[in-house]
Design a protein around this motif. Structure first.
Motif, PDB file in Angstrom:
ATOM      1  N   THR A  17       0.842  -1.135  -0.234  1.00 16.37           N
ATOM      2  CA  THR A  17      -0.047   0.122  -0.017  1.00 16.37           C
ATOM      3  C   THR A  17       0.870   1.145   0.037  1.00 16.37           C
ATOM      4  O   THR A  17       2.019   1.172   0.757  1.00 16.37           O
ATOM      5  CB  THR A  17      -0.979   0.220   1.304  1.00 16.37           C
ATOM      6  OG1 THR A  17      -1.642  -1.154   1.230  1.00 16.37           O
ATOM      7  CG2 THR A  17      -1.785   1.117   1.425  1.00 16.37           C
ATOM      8  N   SER A  27     -11.222   2.419  -8.926  1.00 16.31           N
ATOM      9  CA  SER A  27     -10.876   1.086  -8.456  1.00 16.31           C
ATOM     10  C   SER A  27      -9.690   0.770  -9.164  1.00 16.31           C
ATOM     11  O   SER A  27      -8.534  -0.228  -8.294  1.00 16.31           O
ATOM     12  CB  SER A  27     -12.038   0.128  -9.290  1.00 16.31           C
ATOM     13  OG  SER A  27     -11.662  -1.310  -9.190  1.00 16.31           O
ATOM     14  N   ARG A  28      -9.048   1.261 -10.064  1.00 14.07           N
ATOM     15  CA  ARG A  28      -7.857   1.163 -10.466  1.00 14.07           C
ATOM     16  C   ARG A  28      -6.566   1.774  -9.594  1.00 14.07           C
ATOM     17  O   ARG A  28      -5.594   1.172  -9.218  1.00 14.07           O
ATOM     18  CB  ARG A  28      -7.235   1.720 -11.685  1.00 14.07           C
ATOM     19  CG  ARG A  28      -7.951   0.825 -12.921  1.00 14.07           C
ATOM     20  CD  ARG A  28      -7.430   1.175 -14.330  1.00 14.07           C
ATOM     21  NE  ARG A  28      -7.858   2.609 -14.682  1.00 14.07           N
ATOM     22  CZ  ARG A  28      -8.889   3.198 -15.146  1.00 14.07           C
ATOM     23  NH1 ARG A  28      -9.868   2.401 -15.592  1.00 14.07           N
ATOM     24  NH2 ARG A  28      -8.972   4.599 -15.616  1.00 14.07           N
ATOM     25  N   TYR A  29      -6.887   2.700  -9.084  1.00 16.18           N
ATOM     26  CA  TYR A  29      -6.112   3.571  -7.822  1.00 16.18           C
ATOM     27  C   TYR A  29      -5.979   2.334  -6.594  1.00 16.18           C
ATOM     28  O   TYR A  29      -5.032   2.234  -6.088  1.00 16.18           O
ATOM     29  CB  TYR A  29      -6.895   4.612  -7.542  1.00 16.18           C
ATOM     30  CG  TYR A  29      -6.036   5.561  -6.398  1.00 16.18           C
ATOM     31  CD1 TYR A  29      -4.892   6.226  -6.856  1.00 16.18           C
ATOM     32  CD2 TYR A  29      -6.084   5.091  -5.152  1.00 16.18           C
ATOM     33  CE1 TYR A  29      -4.050   6.774  -5.977  1.00 16.18           C
ATOM     34  CE2 TYR A  29      -5.369   5.848  -4.197  1.00 16.18           C
ATOM     35  CZ  TYR A  29      -4.416   6.618  -4.525  1.00 16.18           C
ATOM     36  OH  TYR A  29      -3.384   7.131  -3.405  1.00 16.18           O
ATOM     37  N   GLU A  30      -7.346   2.198  -6.195  1.00 15.22           N
ATOM     38  CA  GLU A  30      -7.255   1.131  -5.149  1.00 15.22           C
ATOM     39  C   GLU A  30      -6.733  -0.310  -5.276  1.00 15.22           C
ATOM     40  O   GLU A  30      -5.786  -0.484  -4.411  1.00 15.22           O
ATOM     41  CB  GLU A  30      -8.807   0.872  -4.751  1.00 15.22           C
ATOM     42  CG  GLU A  30      -8.920   0.107  -3.404  1.00 15.22           C
ATOM     43  CD  GLU A  30     -10.295  -0.226  -2.945  1.00 15.22           C
ATOM     44  OE1 GLU A  30     -10.482  -1.099  -2.138  1.00 15.22           O
ATOM     45  OE2 GLU A  30     -11.022   0.509  -3.542  1.00 15.22           O
ATOM     46  N   GLN A  31      -6.626  -0.592  -6.552  1.00 19.15           N
ATOM     47  CA  GLN A  31      -5.993  -1.862  -6.728  1.00 19.15           C
ATOM     48  C   GLN A  31      -4.220  -1.591  -6.867  1.00 19.15           C
ATOM     49  O   GLN A  31      -3.424  -2.634  -6.292  1.00 19.15           O
ATOM     50  CB  GLN A  31      -6.193  -2.369  -8.024  1.00 19.15           C
ATOM     51  CG  GLN A  31      -7.850  -3.147  -8.034  1.00 19.15           C
ATOM     52  CD  GLN A  31      -8.139  -3.497  -9.450  1.00 19.15           C
ATOM     53  OE1 GLN A  31      -7.536  -3.302 -10.678  1.00 19.15           O
ATOM     54  NE2 GLN A  31      -9.518  -4.078  -9.444  1.00 19.15           N
ATOM     55  N   ARG A  32      -3.943  -0.645  -7.370  1.00 16.84           N
ATOM     56  CA  ARG A  32      -2.601  -0.205  -7.542  1.00 16.84           C
ATOM     57  C   ARG A  32      -1.856   0.223  -6.157  1.00 16.84           C
ATOM     58  O   ARG A  32      -0.834  -0.076  -5.816  1.00 16.84           O
ATOM     59  CB  ARG A  32      -2.160   0.851  -8.662  1.00 16.84           C
ATOM     60  CG  ARG A  32      -0.692   1.266  -8.516  1.00 16.84           C
ATOM     61  CD  ARG A  32      -0.602   2.129  -9.484  1.00 16.84           C
ATOM     62  NE  ARG A  32      -0.582   1.684 -11.148  1.00 16.84           N
ATOM     63  CZ  ARG A  32      -0.740   2.057 -12.264  1.00 16.84           C
ATOM     64  NH1 ARG A  32      -0.626   3.374 -12.277  1.00 16.84           N
ATOM     65  NH2 ARG A  32      -0.928   1.610 -13.205  1.00 16.84           N
ATOM     66  N   TYR A  33      -2.444   1.070  -5.405  1.00 18.89           N
ATOM     67  CA  TYR A  33      -2.147   1.779  -4.454  1.00 18.89           C
ATOM     68  C   TYR A  33      -2.670   1.574  -3.061  1.00 18.89           C
ATOM     69  O   TYR A  33      -2.420   1.883  -1.876  1.00 18.89           O
ATOM     70  CB  TYR A  33      -1.983   3.299  -4.364  1.00 18.89           C
ATOM     71  CG  TYR A  33      -1.215   3.701  -5.503  1.00 18.89           C
ATOM     72  CD1 TYR A  33       0.117   3.654  -5.569  1.00 18.89           C
ATOM     73  CD2 TYR A  33      -1.917   4.369  -6.617  1.00 18.89           C
ATOM     74  CE1 TYR A  33       0.998   3.979  -6.756  1.00 18.89           C
ATOM     75  CE2 TYR A  33      -1.098   4.762  -7.670  1.00 18.89           C
ATOM     76  CZ  TYR A  33       0.215   4.621  -7.603  1.00 18.89           C
ATOM     77  OH  TYR A  33       0.999   5.112  -8.879  1.00 18.89           O
ATOM     78  N   GLY A  34      -3.767   0.946  -2.897  1.00 20.83           N
ATOM     79  CA  GLY A  34      -4.641   0.615  -1.789  1.00 20.83           C
ATOM     80  C   GLY A  34      -5.255   1.825  -1.354  1.00 20.83           C
ATOM     81  O   GLY A  34      -5.468   2.896  -1.906  1.00 20.83           O
TER      82      GLY A  34
END
Length: 114
Positions: free
Chosen positions: A41, A61-68
């Motif tokens: 994260t 969703s892409r942000y959350e998958q990449r950075y948490g």
């Protein structure tokens, strides 16, 4: 006053690094896997709020998958934890930049940023 904290979560096997505001709300967070230091994260509350307000669900969703995401709630009681302590701004920045580089360097652009 901004605070920087490092804590070990034994249950999850994670070193967690937090930058928080004077009330204890997390501004940025880095989680590193305890056994090998792999970043999991590297999220920023400012980025999360910006993407939630301006981006579509797919971009968030892409942000959350990449950075948490950053932890919800305030950081309290960490002073009594044996595996937690204050760190310098410089140490936090070094860990933050290394984690961001590893996880993808920059957040994905939203349609409204173009």
């Amino acid at each position: 006053m901004v605070m920087w904290i490092r804590a070990y979560d034994e249950a999850q096997g994670l070193w967690q690094y937090f930058e928080s505001d004077e009330a204890g709300w997390v501004l940025r967070q880095v989680d590193l896997r305890g056994d090998d230091g792999t970043p999991l994260t590297a999220a920023s509350l400012e980025e999360v709020l910006r993407f939630q307000e301006r981006a579509d669900i797919a971009t968030m969703s892409r942000y959350e998958q990449r950075y948490g995401l950053v932890a919800e709630g305030r950081l309290t009681g960490w002073e009594e934890t044996s595996l937690a302590g204050a760190i310098s701004a410089e140490e936090f920045e070094r860990v933050w930049l290394d984690a961001r580089r590893t996880l993808g360097a920059t957040a994905p652009p939203s349609d409204t940023d173009r």
